[in-house]
Scaffold this motif. Structure first.
Motif, PDB file in Angstrom:
ATOM      1  N   GLU A  89      -9.977  29.439  -6.515  1.00  0.00           N
ATOM      2  CA  GLU A  89      -8.821  30.002  -5.913  1.00  0.00           C
ATOM      3  C   GLU A  89      -8.070  28.926  -5.233  1.00  0.00           C
ATOM      4  N   ILE A  90      -7.758  27.831  -5.889  1.00  0.00           N
ATOM      5  CA  ILE A  90      -6.904  26.451  -5.422  1.00  0.00           C
ATOM      6  C   ILE A  90      -5.659  26.898  -5.600  1.00  0.00           C
ATOM      7  N   LYS A  91      -4.777  26.826  -4.711  1.00  0.00           N
ATOM      8  CA  LYS A  91      -3.346  27.129  -4.804  1.00  0.00           C
ATOM      9  C   LYS A  91      -2.546  25.851  -4.888  1.00  0.00           C
ATOM     10  N   ASP A  92      -2.830  24.730  -3.991  1.00  0.00           N
ATOM     11  CA  ASP A  92      -2.144  23.568  -3.792  1.00  0.00           C
ATOM     12  C   ASP A  92      -2.534  22.670  -4.782  1.00  0.00           C
ATOM     13  N   ARG A  93      -2.182  22.460  -5.842  1.00  0.00           N
ATOM     14  CA  ARG A  93      -2.735  21.509  -7.006  1.00  0.00           C
ATOM     15  C   ARG A  93      -1.717  20.815  -7.670  1.00  0.00           C
ATOM     16  N   LEU A  94      -2.074  20.012  -8.568  1.00  0.00           N
ATOM     17  CA  LEU A  94      -1.121  19.350  -9.433  1.00  0.00           C
ATOM     18  C   LEU A  94      -1.330  19.967 -10.803  1.00  0.00           C
ATOM     19  N   TYR A  95       0.028  19.607 -11.436  1.00  0.00           N
ATOM     20  CA  TYR A  95       0.191  20.508 -12.734  1.00  0.00           C
ATOM     21  C   TYR A  95       0.410  19.706 -13.969  1.00  0.00           C
ATOM     22  N   THR A  96      -0.077  18.213 -13.837  1.00  0.00           N
ATOM     23  CA  THR A  96      -0.088  17.286 -14.909  1.00  0.00           C
ATOM     24  C   THR A  96      -1.453  16.694 -14.792  1.00  0.00           C
ATOM     25  N   PHE A  97      -1.833  16.181 -15.964  1.00  0.00           N
ATOM     26  CA  PHE A  97      -3.025  15.245 -16.206  1.00  0.00           C
ATOM     27  C   PHE A  97      -2.594  14.126 -17.258  1.00  0.00           C
ATOM     28  N   LEU A 107       0.779  -1.280  -0.044  1.00  0.00           N
ATOM     29  CA  LEU A 107       0.041   0.181  -0.146  1.00  0.00           C
ATOM     30  C   LEU A 107       0.919   1.340   0.104  1.00  0.00           C
ATOM     31  N   THR A 108       0.877   2.113  -1.004  1.00  0.00           N
ATOM     32  CA  THR A 108       1.886   3.123  -1.001  1.00  0.00           C
ATOM     33  C   THR A 108       1.195   4.345  -0.503  1.00  0.00           C
ATOM     34  N   ARG A 109       1.824   5.364  -0.391  1.00  0.00           N
ATOM     35  CA  ARG A 109       1.613   6.499   0.070  1.00  0.00           C
ATOM     36  C   ARG A 109       0.165   7.104  -0.703  1.00  0.00           C
ATOM     37  N   GLU A 110       0.409   6.891  -2.007  1.00  0.00           N
ATOM     38  CA  GLU A 110      -0.668   7.521  -2.851  1.00  0.00           C
ATOM     39  C   GLU A 110      -2.024   6.975  -2.807  1.00  0.00           C
ATOM     40  N   SER A 111      -1.675   5.453  -2.727  1.00  0.00           N
ATOM     41  CA  SER A 111      -2.903   4.675  -2.735  1.00  0.00           C
ATOM     42  C   SER A 111      -3.721   4.928  -1.406  1.00  0.00           C
ATOM     43  N   LYS A 133       2.630  12.190  -9.350  1.00  0.00           N
ATOM     44  CA  LYS A 133       2.558  11.884  -8.027  1.00  0.00           C
ATOM     45  C   LYS A 133       1.962  13.124  -7.115  1.00  0.00           C
ATOM     46  N   PHE A 134       1.477  12.502  -5.943  1.00  0.00           N
ATOM     47  CA  PHE A 134       0.884  13.311  -4.916  1.00  0.00           C
ATOM     48  C   PHE A 134       1.862  13.956  -3.726  1.00  0.00           C
ATOM     49  N   GLU A 135       1.974  15.143  -3.580  1.00  0.00           N
ATOM     50  CA  GLU A 135       2.971  15.334  -2.484  1.00  0.00           C
ATOM     51  C   GLU A 135       2.038  15.495  -1.174  1.00  0.00           C
ATOM     52  N   ASN A 158      -7.939  18.373  -3.667  1.00  0.00           N
ATOM     53  CA  ASN A 158      -8.141  19.661  -4.723  1.00  0.00           C
ATOM     54  C   ASN A 158      -8.203  19.117  -6.130  1.00  0.00           C
ATOM     55  N   ASN A 159      -7.466  17.915  -6.364  1.00  0.00           N
ATOM     56  CA  ASN A 159      -7.575  17.396  -7.815  1.00  0.00           C
ATOM     57  C   ASN A 159      -8.850  16.702  -8.028  1.00  0.00           C
ATOM     58  N   PHE A 160      -9.690  16.262  -6.772  1.00  0.00           N
ATOM     59  CA  PHE A 160     -10.990  15.641  -6.975  1.00  0.00           C
ATOM     60  C   PHE A 160     -11.721  16.984  -7.099  1.00  0.00           C
ATOM     61  N   ILE A 161     -11.736  17.854  -6.348  1.00  0.00           N
ATOM     62  CA  ILE A 161     -12.748  19.134  -6.409  1.00  0.00           C
ATOM     63  C   ILE A 161     -12.495  19.596  -7.734  1.00  0.00           C
ATOM     64  N   ALA A 162     -11.512  19.736  -8.165  1.00  0.00           N
ATOM     65  CA  ALA A 162     -11.579  20.289  -9.595  1.00  0.00           C
ATOM     66  C   ALA A 162     -12.100  19.473 -10.684  1.00  0.00           C
ATOM     67  N   SER A 163     -11.734  18.384 -10.641  1.00  0.00           N
ATOM     68  CA  SER A 163     -12.435  17.283 -11.417  1.00  0.00           C
ATOM     69  C   SER A 163     -14.102  17.146 -11.248  1.00  0.00           C
TER      70      SER A 163
END
Length: 494
Positions: free
Chosen positions: A243-251, A133-137, A255-257, A264-269
């Motif tokens: 006004e979401i600042k902490d976000r991912l920059y690829t699709f 089980l990874t951190r991302e999962s 990886k998630f930090e 936030n990725n879920f909210i934007a989606s």
């Protein structure tokens, strides 16, 4: 590496409470012994305060514990797991308040029953290690729990979409195009769209876009479909409008930090899906479709085609709308992928509303039941010479269970990965409510299949689709028979 003051306070508080409890002392009793106030001691145990040296000496003498043991950050065995979790900072990365939990309350629960709770935590840690089980999962599992806790419907995001549409004069009753959204990104948010850069890099296979925040440049793959481009633009608008600042920059993401980025990725989606498939328009279309007396799959496909979206976006949007507006809450969403000629089908996305319905992911590398419509539509696609998506529906009746589901499934080729097919499925529990809601429902209309979960656990006899023996089921039956025989022998002597 410096250890945070908060961590030190929490560890000291846990140790103090553990020692006091072991000595059968109440807070009142310790206050009498030490001369420190009960409220002050309570603050220490909750990790809110760290006592000065003279106060620690007082406590050590009162409890007859060496000073060095009191201030050591090493926890006793039964508290060690919670210490590991605190030191890992995982509680900081997951916003517990989303689930109505305060960190101090969680610590308090653990401190009240350290042996039981920490045995549970240790078990979870071992399970995660055994199943890689990874951190991302772990973050994604936490997100699924958050979605399921809210029936995957978020009124505030829905309202934000309608507010955005009103502000920018977008008519949500009409199909939203990428041109509509591209104009807003460029004119309002200062974007530059670049469709040439990504194709220069062969190692970016499958990456659809990169956003460069410093210059507001959106690098986008020119080969993506109109629906995919619209979804990407809608997500970018969500980040700015909300006004979401902490976000991912690829699709897709690399990886998630932090959990905030996952959320936030879920909210934007969610915002993007709600903008492309507005709730009012979808609800009206589904109401008319459900009121039809005859099952007309073409009409459902026409509803999907009315919106500028992929089948996956549409099916996921149904998981927002069906629980809220039609009270259809016992449902699941699945996404499978398959490489041509491979024996393995991968379940890489799932969501269960209200309860954990089968089928769901297994971590034992077992073979998923080949009778699932999710796998059938992929097989139909791969056996077809047409490039069009395949669509099918069936009633899945689980062997040795009472539950039956009406499952819709669509399969398409992955446009970015050669020889990869994927299917998305929506399953709805066949309850009296669902049968009444779907006027066209008639069991004779749909193919019914008796299905299992995995071949290794399946009791279906003479299954032509089986790809592995029911080894786990046979082992379980063997031990049950032994247990039954042992019980009979014991009874015969008593």
């Amino acid at each position: 590496m410096m250890i945070e003051d908060e961590y030190i306070r929490l560890i000291f508080g846990l140790k103090l409470k553990q020692i006091r409890t072991e000595k059968n002392l109440s807070l009142f009793g310790l206050a009498k012994l030490s001369g420190l106030s009960k409220s002050y001691l309570n603050e220490i145990e909750k990790g809110k305060k760290y006592p000065k040296t003279d106060k620690i000496l007082l406590l050590a003498e009162s409890l007859e514990i060496p000073y060095d043991h009191m201030v050591s950050l090493k926890l006793d065995k039964n508290l060690a797991p919670i210490g590991d979790i605190l030191q890992s900072k995982i509680l900081k990365e997951i916003p517990l308040e989303l689930f109505g939990i305060k960190e101090n309350n969680l610590i308090d629960i653990v401190a009240n029953a350290p042996a039981k709770v920490n045995a549970f935590i240790s078990t979870i840690i071992k399970i995660s290690q055994n199943y890689n089980l990874t951190r991302e999962s772990f973050f994604l599992a936490s997100l699924r729990s958050y979605q399921e806790a809210h029936n995957n419907y978020f009124e505030d995001i829905e309202n934000s979409v309608e507010k955005f549409a009103k502000s920018y004069h977008l008519d949500l009753s009409k199909k939203i195009s990428s041109n509509d959204l591209e104009e807003i990104l460029i004119e309002e948010f200062g974007y530059t769209i670049n469709t040439d850069e990504l194709e220069k890099h062969d190692d970016l296979d499958g990456l659809r876009n990169i956003f460069i925040p410093e210059k507001k440049i959106l690098l986008i793959d020119k080969e993506i479909t109109e629906a995919q481009k619209t979804f990407i633009y809608a997500k970018e608008i969500a980040y700015h409008f909300l006004e979401i600042k902490d976000r991912l920059y690829t699709f897709p993401w690399i990886k998630f930090e932090s959990f905030d980025q996952v959320l936030n990725n879920f909210i934007a989606s969610y915002f993007a899906g709600s903008l492309i498939i507005p709730r009012k328009s979808l609800t009206n279309s589904l109401t008319k479709f459900f009121e039809q007396e005859d099952w007309k799959p073409l009409d459902l496909l026409n509803i999907i085609n009315h919106f500028n979206c992929s089948h996956e976006t549409f099916y996921q949007r149904l998981t927002n709308i069906l629980p809220k507006y039609f009270n259809i809450k016992n449902l699941f969403f699945l996404r499978f992928t398959h490489k041509k000629d491979s024996p393995e089908f991968r379940l890489n996305k799932e969501l269960h509303i209200t309860q954990q319905q089968a089928p769901h992911a297994n971590r034992k590398n077992e073979h998923y039941c080949r009778r699932w419509i999710s796998i059938k539509t992929i097989q139909q696609l791969e056996n077809s010479k047409s490039l069009k998506p395949t669509f099918d529906v069936q009633i899945s009746s689980y062997v040795n269970q009472k539950n039956e589901y009406l499952v819709l499934s669509s399969a398409t080729s992955d446009p970015f990965k050669k020889d990869i097919s994927r299917s998305v499925s929506l399953g709805m529990l066949l309850s009296p409510h669902l049968k009444k809601k779907l006027h066209f429902f008639n069991e004779n209309t749909f193919t019914k299949k008796t299905v299992g979960v995995t071949c290794e656990t399946c009791a279906v006899k003479n299954c032509s689709e089986r790809v592995a023996k029911p080894t786990r089921l046979e082992k379980e039956n063997k031990y049950n028979n032994i247990a039954s025989t042992v019980e009979s022998i014991i009874k015969s002597y008593t």
